[in-house]
Enzyme design. Structure first.
Site, PDB file in Angstrom:
ATOM      1  N   ALA A   1     -35.741 -24.551 -16.755  1.00 45.61           N
ATOM      2  CA  ALA A   1     -35.800 -24.186 -15.333  1.00 45.61           C
ATOM      3  C   ALA A   1     -35.552 -22.671 -15.223  1.00 45.61           C
ATOM      4  O   ALA A   1     -34.685 -22.212 -14.469  1.00 45.61           O
ATOM      5  CB  ALA A   1     -34.803 -24.986 -14.509  1.00 45.61           C
ATOM      6  N   LEU A   2     -36.304 -21.932 -15.998  1.00 46.77           N
ATOM      7  CA  LEU A   2     -36.023 -20.507 -16.177  1.00 46.77           C
ATOM      8  C   LEU A   2     -36.283 -19.720 -14.898  1.00 46.77           C
ATOM      9  O   LEU A   2     -37.270 -19.943 -14.194  1.00 46.77           O
ATOM     10  CB  LEU A   2     -36.901 -19.939 -17.305  1.00 46.77           C
TER      11      LEU A   2
ATOM     12  N   GLY B   1     -32.997 -14.495 -14.025  1.00 48.16           N
ATOM     13  CA  GLY B   1     -31.727 -14.305 -14.737  1.00 48.16           C
ATOM     14  C   GLY B   1     -31.895 -14.603 -16.216  1.00 48.16           C
ATOM     15  O   GLY B   1     -31.495 -13.814 -17.085  1.00 48.16           O
ATOM     16  N   HIS B   2     -32.541 -15.755 -16.526  1.00 51.96           N
ATOM     17  CA  HIS B   2     -32.776 -16.088 -17.943  1.00 51.96           C
ATOM     18  C   HIS B   2     -33.690 -15.045 -18.593  1.00 51.96           C
ATOM     19  O   HIS B   2     -33.464 -14.628 -19.731  1.00 51.96           O
ATOM     20  CB  HIS B   2     -33.489 -17.441 -18.062  1.00 51.96           C
TER      21      HIS B   2
ATOM     22  N   GLN C   1     -22.893 -32.176 -22.091  1.00 50.76           N
ATOM     23  CA  GLN C   1     -22.089 -31.313 -21.216  1.00 50.76           C
ATOM     24  C   GLN C   1     -22.110 -31.779 -19.765  1.00 50.76           C
ATOM     25  O   GLN C   1     -21.553 -31.131 -18.899  1.00 50.76           O
ATOM     26  CB  GLN C   1     -22.508 -29.848 -21.356  1.00 50.76           C
TER      27      GLN C   1
ATOM     28  N   ASP D   1     -21.899 -17.769 -16.100  1.00 51.11           N
ATOM     29  CA  ASP D   1     -20.977 -18.762 -16.669  1.00 51.11           C
ATOM     30  C   ASP D   1     -19.925 -17.996 -17.470  1.00 51.11           C
ATOM     31  O   ASP D   1     -19.900 -18.051 -18.705  1.00 51.11           O
ATOM     32  CB  ASP D   1     -21.755 -19.741 -17.550  1.00 51.11           C
TER      33      ASP D   1
ATOM     34  N   ARG E   1     -29.826 -24.329 -10.233  1.00 50.89           N
ATOM     35  CA  ARG E   1     -29.424 -25.338  -9.241  1.00 50.89           C
ATOM     36  C   ARG E   1     -29.665 -24.873  -7.806  1.00 50.89           C
ATOM     37  O   ARG E   1     -29.539 -25.675  -6.881  1.00 50.89           O
ATOM     38  CB  ARG E   1     -27.954 -25.717  -9.436  1.00 50.89           C
TER      39      ARG E   1
HETATM   40  O1  PAF Z   1     -25.578 -22.037 -19.825  1.00 49.90           O
HETATM   41  C1  PAF Z   1     -26.368 -22.968 -20.139  1.00 49.90           C
HETATM   42  O2  PAF Z   1     -27.501 -23.029 -19.687  1.00 49.90           O
HETATM   43  C2  PAF Z   1     -25.875 -24.043 -21.109  1.00 49.90           C
HETATM   44  O3  PAF Z   1     -24.531 -24.333 -20.907  1.00 49.90           O
HETATM   45  C3  PAF Z   1     -26.162 -23.696 -22.576  1.00 49.90           C
HETATM   46  C4  PAF Z   1     -25.400 -22.459 -23.022  1.00 49.90           C
HETATM   47  C5  PAF Z   1     -27.650 -23.475 -22.789  1.00 49.90           C
HETATM   48  C6  PAF Z   1     -25.705 -24.850 -23.475  1.00 49.90           C
HETATM   49  O4  PAF Z   1     -26.385 -26.030 -23.170  1.00 49.90           O
END
Ligand code: PAF
Length: 288
Positions: free
Chosen positions: A41-42, A45-46, A70, A158, A195
């Site tokens: 879902a880039l 930011g990515h 996670q 994060d 999100r």
């Molecule tokens: O920040 C994220 O998108 C995730 O926590 C990561 C680092 C890709 C690990 O699944």
């Protein structure tokens, strides 16, 4: 080697063996390699993290894997946006290889190992999402060991995750440099996030004011306000915007995430927030 070069205009490795074969070829040619772990879902930011890798390394591997471990059972694993073709299109001319493994490739039958990080994983997100960081620590350790890059880049949005990953790499002597990429923001200052697509029009408007309150609270603390007083006032203001719940708004030691017992920041500090509006949980942070 079964690298998929036909589905998209960028090669995709689906297995660890294929990822390693490409990385080995690059190493043989004397090239340096950077890794950007993502859950897809880039957004810009990515992509800014990929650009950062390409400033420092010859080749960028972008992993796309929605990591089930996670997410807690009540969280949005099934609903999490999965947009692989669109992600691949965005990476053309920016990344060099997508690593998009299946859950079975990452967690084969019999998988039994968890990486758990004490201390920095404990507060804030650790209290709200008790199993989250073990899932992140495990998958990030795997991704780094599978790729063995020179650098790996993670978004500062994060912030706590970034500190957890720095801890793992230091504690386990993993030979990789961990870099944080600055938070990219929309024009009203909302931190970019996969999100954000969940937000309704009215929620999106309120979400745009979250960063302003966080910034003003940080400025008050920097000017000498007592931390719990400034953050209590900030929490009231976030609720007044229409947020349903504020998980935390706290000022912590920027590296260890330790609490400041005197009520004043006595080391480099970071303000961190997590708050829920409708079904969307937003996080943000900035320096104090
Ligand atoms: O920040 C994220 O998108 C995730 O926590 C990561 C680092 C890709 C690990 O699944």
């Amino acid at each position: 080697m079964t690298i998929d070069t036909t589905s998209y205009k960028i090669p995709v490795a689906r297995s660890v063996a294929d990822l390693r074969a490409t990385v080995a070829e690059w190493r043989k040619a004397g090239l340096t390699i950077g890794l950007v772990p993502t859950m897809g879902a880039l957004h810009e930011g990515h992509l800014s993290l990929v650009d950062l890798v390409k400033c420092k390394c010859d080749r960028a591997v972008v992993s796309i894997f929605v990591n089930p471990t996670q997410f807690a059972p009540h969280e949005d694993l099934d609903a999490y946006p999965r947009t692989e073709a669109a992600d691949a299109a965005k990476l053309i001319g920016r990344g060099d290889l997508i690593f998009a493994p299946t859950p079975d490739e990452m967690y084969p039958q019999g998988f039994s190992t968890t990486v758990s990080v004490a201390g920095v994983s404990g507060p804030l997100e650790g209290e709200m999402r008790p199993t989250h960081f073990a899932g992140v620590a495990t998958i990030v350790s795997k991704l780094i060991l599978q790729t063995l890059p020179d650098i790996a880049v993670f978004g500062e949005k994060d912030w706590q995750q970034l500190q957890v990953i720095k801890r793992i790499v230091a504690d386990l002597n993993i030979p990789v440099e961990i870099l944080g990429g600055p938070i990219l923001r929309e024009s009203d200052g909302l931190a970019m996030s996969s999100r954000n697509v969940y937000l309704s029009e009215s929620e999106r408007k309120a979400a745009g004011s979250l960063n302003i309150i966080v910034r003003e609270t940080a400025a008050k603390v920097a000017a000498g306000a007592i931390i719990p007083e400034a953050t209590r006032e900030g929490i009231d203001r976030i609720r007044a915007l229409g947020f349903d719940h504020v998980d935390y708004l706290e000022v912590r030691d920027a590296g260890s995430l330790a609490f400041f017992p005197t009520g004043h920041a006595t080391a480099p500090a970071r303000i961190l927030v997590a708050a829920k509006i409708g079904r969307t949980r937003l996080i943000d942070n900035m320096p104090v």
